[in-house]
Design an enzyme around this catalytic site. Structure first.
Site, PDB file in Angstrom:
ATOM      1  N   ASP A 104       2.279   7.764  -4.870  1.00 35.10           N
ATOM      2  CA  ASP A 104       3.645   8.051  -4.449  1.00 35.10           C
ATOM      3  C   ASP A 104       4.264   9.086  -5.393  1.00 35.10           C
ATOM      4  OD1 ASP A 104       3.300   6.107  -2.533  1.00 35.10           O
ATOM      5  OD2 ASP A 104       4.279   4.537  -3.723  1.00 35.10           O
TER       6      ASP A 104
HETATM    7  N1  URA Z   1       0.467   1.675  -4.433  1.00 35.79           N
HETATM    8  C1  URA Z   1       1.753   2.089  -4.322  1.00 35.79           C
HETATM    9  O1  URA Z   1       2.604   1.349  -3.869  1.00 35.79           O
HETATM   10  N2  URA Z   1       2.052   3.329  -4.719  1.00 35.79           N
HETATM   11  C2  URA Z   1       1.168   4.185  -5.269  1.00 35.79           C
HETATM   12  O2  URA Z   1       1.524   5.294  -5.637  1.00 35.79           O
HETATM   13  C3  URA Z   1      -0.161   3.735  -5.392  1.00 35.79           C
HETATM   14  C4  URA Z   1      -0.482   2.484  -4.968  1.00 35.79           C
END
Ligand code: URA
Length: 242
Positions: A104
């Site tokens: 993310d």
């Molecule tokens: N899980 C998430 O919620 N976000 C990420 O960036 C990676 C794994």
């Protein structure tokens, strides 16, 4: 065109300093001639190189480890916003690299960038079961019951069933720090998994892929090429938490 010392160390497990030494010692031939200047520019696709008489076969595929900072998109390109590919050295830009697996925008830590689609597929395919480890700061305490729930495999709010995951409490406080290891990569998986036990994720960092750890020497925003042995490590599953 690439510097000879840089090319040799990118294609082997040796450091740039060691490559320089080998070159200055006359152990590297470029098109049959000893080349003792590490800064010589060579064309890896055209020039033939040998080290100690052995041909150096140029690997078309490249693999970079990045310590992703927050606020950067984990995609190959975006018309308006900075992406992880923008953090690579300019010389890599022509190689069509992409992140092998997404984080993310607000997640930091280990991202592998490559132009090797088959490698990325192996790393990410659920069938490979390569585990990814995250460090998570939460907005509440983690209880033993949560550890058990993760181990049993939580069911997300939309009914998706997750595979069993390892959850380990690192700091047992009212805003706990935990490590979690998953063998799949569903959309926002870690945040959604903690959501099922009523916890919000305040900070998320990926620290390991397979048996490959994020290099502690890499500051956020920095990257470096992976060594061949590290590429192998990323495809092996590391030891589970004790
Ligand atoms: N899980 C998430 O919620 N976000 C990420 O960036 C990676 C794994």
């Amino acid at each position: 065109m690439e510097r000879l010392d840089k090319l040799i160390c990118s294609q082997s497990d040796i450091t740039r300093t060691q490559a320089g030494r080998i070159i200055r010692a006359g152990r590297v031939l470029v098109n049959g001639q000893a080349c003792r200047r590490p800064e010589t520019k060579v064309d890896p696709e055209q020039d033939s190189l040998t080290v100690d008489g052995k041909p150096l076969t140029y690997r078309r595929f490249v693999y970079w480890m990045l310590n992703k900072p927050a606020g950067i998109l984990c995609v190959s390109r975006d018309p308006n916003r900075r992406t992880v590919v923008d953090l690579l050295p300019p010389a890599e830009k022509h190689r069509q690299l992409f992140p092998a697996g997404r984080l993310d925008r607000d997640t930091v830590g280990l991202v592998i960038l490559t132009n090797d689609g088959a490698y990325a597929h192996r790393l990410l395919a659920p069938r490979s079961g390569i585990r990814k480890r995250y460090l998570v700061r939460l907005d509440g305490p983690v209880l033993p019951a949560h550890v058990q729930a993760f181990a049993a495999g939580v069911e997300l709010a939309d009914g998706t069933k997750c595979l069993p995951a390892e959850l380990k409490i690192i700091e047992d406080t009212s805003t706990a720090l935990a490590e979690v290891e998953i063998a799949e990569g569903k959309y926002h998986q870690i945040k959604r998994m903690f959501g099922t036990i009523g916890l919000g994720v305040e900070q998320l960092k990926r620290c390991r892929i397979g048996a490959l750890e994020l290099d502690p020497a890499l500051k956020e925003g920095e990257c470096r090429p992976l060594k061949p042995s590290e590429i192998d490590l990323s495809l092996q599953n590391g030891v589970l938490f004790l």
